[in-house]
Design a protein around this motif. Structure first.
Motif, PDB file in Angstrom:
ATOM      1  N   PHE A  87      38.445 -43.397 -53.867  1.00  0.00           N
ATOM      2  CA  PHE A  87      39.666 -43.200 -54.645  1.00  0.00           C
ATOM      3  C   PHE A  87      39.532 -43.907 -55.989  1.00  0.00           C
ATOM      4  O   PHE A  87      38.972 -45.002 -56.085  1.00  0.00           O
ATOM      5  CB  PHE A  87      40.883 -43.727 -53.883  1.00  0.00           C
ATOM      6  N   GLN A  88      40.075 -43.280 -57.027  1.00  0.00           N
ATOM      7  CA  GLN A  88      39.961 -43.851 -58.370  1.00  0.00           C
ATOM      8  C   GLN A  88      40.645 -45.220 -58.438  1.00  0.00           C
ATOM      9  O   GLN A  88      40.058 -46.204 -58.885  1.00  0.00           O
ATOM     10  CB  GLN A  88      40.594 -42.905 -59.391  1.00  0.00           C
ATOM     11  N   THR A  89      41.889 -45.285 -58.003  1.00  0.00           N
ATOM     12  CA  THR A  89      42.664 -46.524 -58.012  1.00  0.00           C
ATOM     13  C   THR A  89      43.649 -46.509 -56.853  1.00  0.00           C
ATOM     14  O   THR A  89      44.259 -45.471 -56.566  1.00  0.00           O
ATOM     15  CB  THR A  89      43.468 -46.690 -59.321  1.00  0.00           C
ATOM     16  N   VAL A  90      43.821 -47.669 -56.217  1.00  0.00           N
ATOM     17  CA  VAL A  90      44.882 -47.836 -55.228  1.00  0.00           C
ATOM     18  C   VAL A  90      45.716 -49.036 -55.662  1.00  0.00           C
ATOM     19  O   VAL A  90      45.262 -50.178 -55.601  1.00  0.00           O
ATOM     20  CB  VAL A  90      44.332 -48.051 -53.801  1.00  0.00           C
ATOM     21  N   ASN A  91      46.905 -48.775 -56.164  1.00  0.00           N
ATOM     22  CA  ASN A  91      47.805 -49.828 -56.610  1.00  0.00           C
ATOM     23  C   ASN A  91      48.561 -50.416 -55.425  1.00  0.00           C
ATOM     24  O   ASN A  91      49.047 -49.675 -54.557  1.00  0.00           O
ATOM     25  CB  ASN A  91      48.824 -49.278 -57.616  1.00  0.00           C
ATOM     26  N   VAL A  92      48.652 -51.729 -55.380  1.00  0.00           N
ATOM     27  CA  VAL A  92      49.425 -52.406 -54.343  1.00  0.00           C
ATOM     28  C   VAL A  92      50.731 -52.869 -54.973  1.00  0.00           C
ATOM     29  O   VAL A  92      50.732 -53.728 -55.857  1.00  0.00           O
ATOM     30  CB  VAL A  92      48.652 -53.595 -53.745  1.00  0.00           C
ATOM     31  N   ASN A  93      51.838 -52.298 -54.538  1.00  0.00           N
ATOM     32  CA  ASN A  93      53.145 -52.576 -55.115  1.00  0.00           C
ATOM     33  C   ASN A  93      53.976 -53.420 -54.147  1.00  0.00           C
ATOM     34  O   ASN A  93      54.380 -52.929 -53.094  1.00  0.00           O
ATOM     35  CB  ASN A  93      53.888 -51.272 -55.415  1.00  0.00           C
ATOM     36  N   PRO A  94      54.246 -54.669 -54.459  1.00  0.00           N
ATOM     37  CA  PRO A  94      54.996 -55.545 -53.547  1.00  0.00           C
ATOM     38  C   PRO A  94      56.493 -55.265 -53.595  1.00  0.00           C
ATOM     39  O   PRO A  94      57.296 -56.122 -53.972  1.00  0.00           O
ATOM     40  CB  PRO A  94      54.653 -56.941 -54.059  1.00  0.00           C
TER      41      PRO A  94
END
Length: 364
Positions: A87-94
């Motif tokens: 995957f290009q990017t996996v953002n972790v959003n708290p």
């Protein structure tokens, strides 16, 4: 044991309180896995063959607050998805409210993946929780990540005073049980309110007997039972619970095994599984406990393509051992059974996940 009646408390639970200082739902902060390299141990992700090209795909993975255990696990999973899944990017959003509010994350359209306990995912889908209407737009990917259940203990002073030994006797005799649990809206507190529902008791009934429910944090509950301010503590947790360990070493308590009828009701009516807590997990707990619990699961936005969810499921499942090596609390997760209905709270399984489990020979 015969039940008196059943009453629904799900819609009367009130506004969600932030359990364990979780971040509020709907926050806009976003942390990429690259920026979070120090937030979690490095996981040696192995390459996964046979995946569709995910190099242009970006995912948003919702988590609890930065630094929490689930946040760190999600950061590690996100790294696996980037390194092994391509995957290009996996953002972790708290931005997850946790507890029973997490299923509503998907309504905004900004969340692609999230940890949710299986049972409240089902409740939210079928009838709504926290006074909110039913929601949808999500499906299960991986079930049975953790072994959490309603571990509960009562002070021996209370048991000796009233000459009882079970939770059933306490409610049937209308004893003045003072219950301690987390904030309303949390899975921890829901166990207390579900007990009332099972026995056909309202909070006002409990108060009329001289009992009460106190909603507060784990440390406050540990102090309260040690000081004799509450008699009973319930938490949706694991055998690694530091709060339960603290209570067991500072107070004479008994860890209660619930009766078959009560446990079966949680399973058949509320979508729970039965989880076993080994003997001697806590001081004085010399017998194995089998109690209702609903494990953490990975859920996804229902509209994600079959290819994307297949790649997510395969990448994480085939790197399960590396993730467990860093996070022992994930050791109950077995890809061979992660698709099973009770492991995912009875919620629908995404077709992309189903494709992987069938391809791997786990699912017929």
């Amino acid at each position: 044991m015969k039940k008196i009646s059943r009453r629904s408390f799900l819609k009367a639970s009130g506004t969600m309180a932030a359990a364990g200082a979780l971040a509020a739902c709907g926050g806009s902060s976003s942390t990429s896995t690259a920026a979070s390299s120090e937030a979690a141990p490095s996981v040696e992700a192995k390459a996964v063959d046979g995946l569709p090209d995910m190099s242009k795909e970006t995912l948003n993975f919702s988590s609890d607050k930065v630094g929490s255990g689930s946040y760190n696990m999600i950061v590690a999973m996100s790294k696996v998805l980037e390194k092994a899944g391509g995957f290009q990017t996996v953002n972790v959003n708290p931005d997850s409210p946790g507890g029973m509010g997490a299923p509503y994350l998907f309504a905004s359209g900004n969340t692609d993946l999230a940890f949710i306990n299986g049972a409240p995912a089902k409740w939210a889908m079928e009838e709504g929780t926290l006074g909110k209407p039913a929601t949808s737009g999500y499906a299960a990917v991986i079930g049975g990540l953790t072994a959490v259940c309603y571990i509960n203990c009562v002070s021996n002073a209370f048991l000796q005073k009233y000459n009882v030994s079970t939770i059933e006797e306490i409610f049937e005799q209308k004893l003045p049980l003072r219950i301690g649990c987390s904030a309303k809206g949390s899975m921890d507190a829901e166990g207390a309110y579900l007990l009332l529902e099972y026995f056909g008791v309202t909070e006002d009934d409990l108060k009329s007997w001289g009992g009460s429910i106190t909603n507060q944090g784990g440390d406050a509950n540990a102090d309260a039972i040690a000081d004799g301010q509450i008699d009973f503590y319930i938490d949706h947790t694991s055998s690694a619970s530091s709060t339960m360990a603290q209570i067991a070493t500072s107070v004479d308590v008994t860890f209660l095994q619930w009766g078959d009828d009560l446990c079966s009701w949680f399973v058949s009516e509320k979508g729970f599984d039965l989880i076993t807590i080994p003997a001697n997990s806590f001081k004085g707990q010399d017998k194995e406990l089998t109690l209702p619990g609903t494990p953490d699961c990975v859920f996804c936005k229902e509209s994600l393509s079959e290819d994307v969810v297949y790649a997510i499921t395969k990448s994480l499942s085939e790197n399960r051992d590396a993730l467990v090596a860093e996070y022992n609390s994930l050791s109950p997760w077995e890809p061979e059974t992660a698709w099973e209905e009770m492991k995912r709270g009875g919620c629908p399984l995404h077709p992309g996940a189903e494709k992987y489990y069938k391809e791997a020979g786990y699912m017929k």
